[in-house]
Scaffold this motif. Structure first.
Motif, PDB file in Angstrom:
ATOM      1  N   THR A 121       0.833  -1.208   0.000  1.00 12.52           N
ATOM      2  CA  THR A 121       0.000   0.000   0.000  1.00 12.52           C
ATOM      3  C   THR A 121       0.865   1.255   0.000  1.00 12.52           C
ATOM      4  O   THR A 121       0.610   2.190  -0.764  1.00 12.52           O
ATOM      5  N   ILE A 122       1.909   1.293   0.838  1.00 11.50           N
ATOM      6  CA  ILE A 122       2.820   2.435   0.863  1.00 11.50           C
ATOM      7  C   ILE A 122       3.455   2.622  -0.508  1.00 11.50           C
ATOM      8  O   ILE A 122       3.564   3.740  -1.014  1.00 11.50           O
ATOM      9  N   CYS A 123       3.863   1.520  -1.101  1.00 11.96           N
ATOM     10  CA  CYS A 123       4.478   1.577  -2.420  1.00 11.96           C
ATOM     11  C   CYS A 123       3.522   2.194  -3.432  1.00 11.96           C
ATOM     12  O   CYS A 123       3.897   3.080  -4.198  1.00 11.96           O
ATOM     13  N   GLY A 167       2.259   5.741  -7.036  1.00 15.12           N
ATOM     14  CA  GLY A 167       1.104   5.803  -7.920  1.00 15.12           C
ATOM     15  C   GLY A 167       0.793   4.485  -8.591  1.00 15.12           C
ATOM     16  O   GLY A 167      -0.131   4.386  -9.389  1.00 15.12           O
ATOM     17  N   THR A 168       1.550   3.448  -8.284  1.00 20.49           N
ATOM     18  CA  THR A 168       1.326   2.141  -8.887  1.00 20.49           C
ATOM     19  C   THR A 168       1.901   1.071  -7.980  1.00 20.49           C
ATOM     20  O   THR A 168       2.786   1.339  -7.174  1.00 20.49           O
ATOM     21  N   LYS A 221      13.254   2.098 -10.806  1.00 21.22           N
ATOM     22  CA  LYS A 221      13.767   2.826 -11.968  1.00 21.22           C
ATOM     23  C   LYS A 221      12.651   3.561 -12.683  1.00 21.22           C
ATOM     24  O   LYS A 221      12.793   4.716 -13.070  1.00 21.22           O
ATOM     25  N   ASP A 222      11.537   2.902 -12.892  1.00 20.33           N
ATOM     26  CA  ASP A 222      10.473   3.448 -13.725  1.00 20.33           C
ATOM     27  C   ASP A 222       9.518   4.370 -12.990  1.00 20.33           C
ATOM     28  O   ASP A 222       8.978   5.294 -13.587  1.00 20.33           O
ATOM     29  N   PHE A 223       9.285   4.127 -11.703  1.00 20.63           N
ATOM     30  CA  PHE A 223       8.227   4.859 -11.020  1.00 20.63           C
ATOM     31  C   PHE A 223       8.704   5.774  -9.909  1.00 20.63           C
ATOM     32  O   PHE A 223       8.017   6.694  -9.539  1.00 20.63           O
ATOM     33  N   VAL A 224       9.864   5.504  -9.343  1.00 18.52           N
ATOM     34  CA  VAL A 224      10.245   6.226  -8.149  1.00 18.52           C
ATOM     35  C   VAL A 224      11.376   7.214  -8.378  1.00 18.52           C
ATOM     36  O   VAL A 224      11.293   8.354  -7.985  1.00 18.52           O
TER      37      VAL A 224
END
Length: 168
Positions: free
Chosen positions: A59-61, A66-67, A127-130
């Motif tokens: 959930t935190i992630c 956002g994903t 890499k992609d989201f954070v």
């Protein structure tokens, strides 16, 4: 945003209650290994706060990035991804997996056969989201927190107090 979101997958119980895994209300991508793989043979399936810690990490992630970073994955792809973050799937879970999914047997101890988790900075999720929205220091702290909450065995996960004390 200054708003608080409370999430409950519809399965809230008292911490002292023993939970029967049938009728799962936890979506597979958020389900802790002890939920996903079921109980040990000849033992009661006890789910509790460590199970919630795993779900809290998911959930935190999702709230921070956002994903979830792993949808839509098949159960097999999801477990392989978790092996890259949490290390080799313990034998008891691998045995359970092979009973549940005989056509997708998991013989290898680890998705990439190295036996070592992938470094945070190399994980697609980070890499992609954070990384684009965080400093390298925050990525490192955030990743450390999640990885300590995503330990395969419930007893190895951070406690609520440890999460609150974590530098992230």
């Amino acid at each position: 945003t200054g708003r608080i979101a409370v999430t409950d997958f519809g399965g809230a119980v008292k911490a002292s209650e023993v939970v029967n895994r049938s009728g799962s209300c936890v979506p597979f991508p958020w389900a802790a290994p002890e939920w996903t793989f079921g109980r040990e043979p000849n033992q009661q399936n006890i789910l509790g706060l460590p199970t919630d810690i795993w779900i809290l990490a998911c959930t935190i992630c999702e709230v921070r990035t956002g994903t979830t970073g792993w949808q839509p994955l098949t159960p097999h792809e999801l477990v392989r991804m978790y092996q890259r973050t949490s290390g080799p799937l313990p034998q008891r879970y691998r045995d359970s997996w092979n009973r549940q999914y005989p056509s997708e047997r998991m013989e290898s101890a680890n998705a990439d056969d190295t036996g070592k988790p992938t470094p945070i900075e190399e994980m697609p999720l980070f890499k992609d989201f954070v990384i684009d929205g965080m400093s390298k220091e925050e990525v490192s702290l955030f990743g450390d927190l999640l990885l300590e909450m995503w330990k395969w065995l419930p007893a190895d996960r951070l406690t609520c107090d440890q999460i609150l004390e974590h530098p992230w």
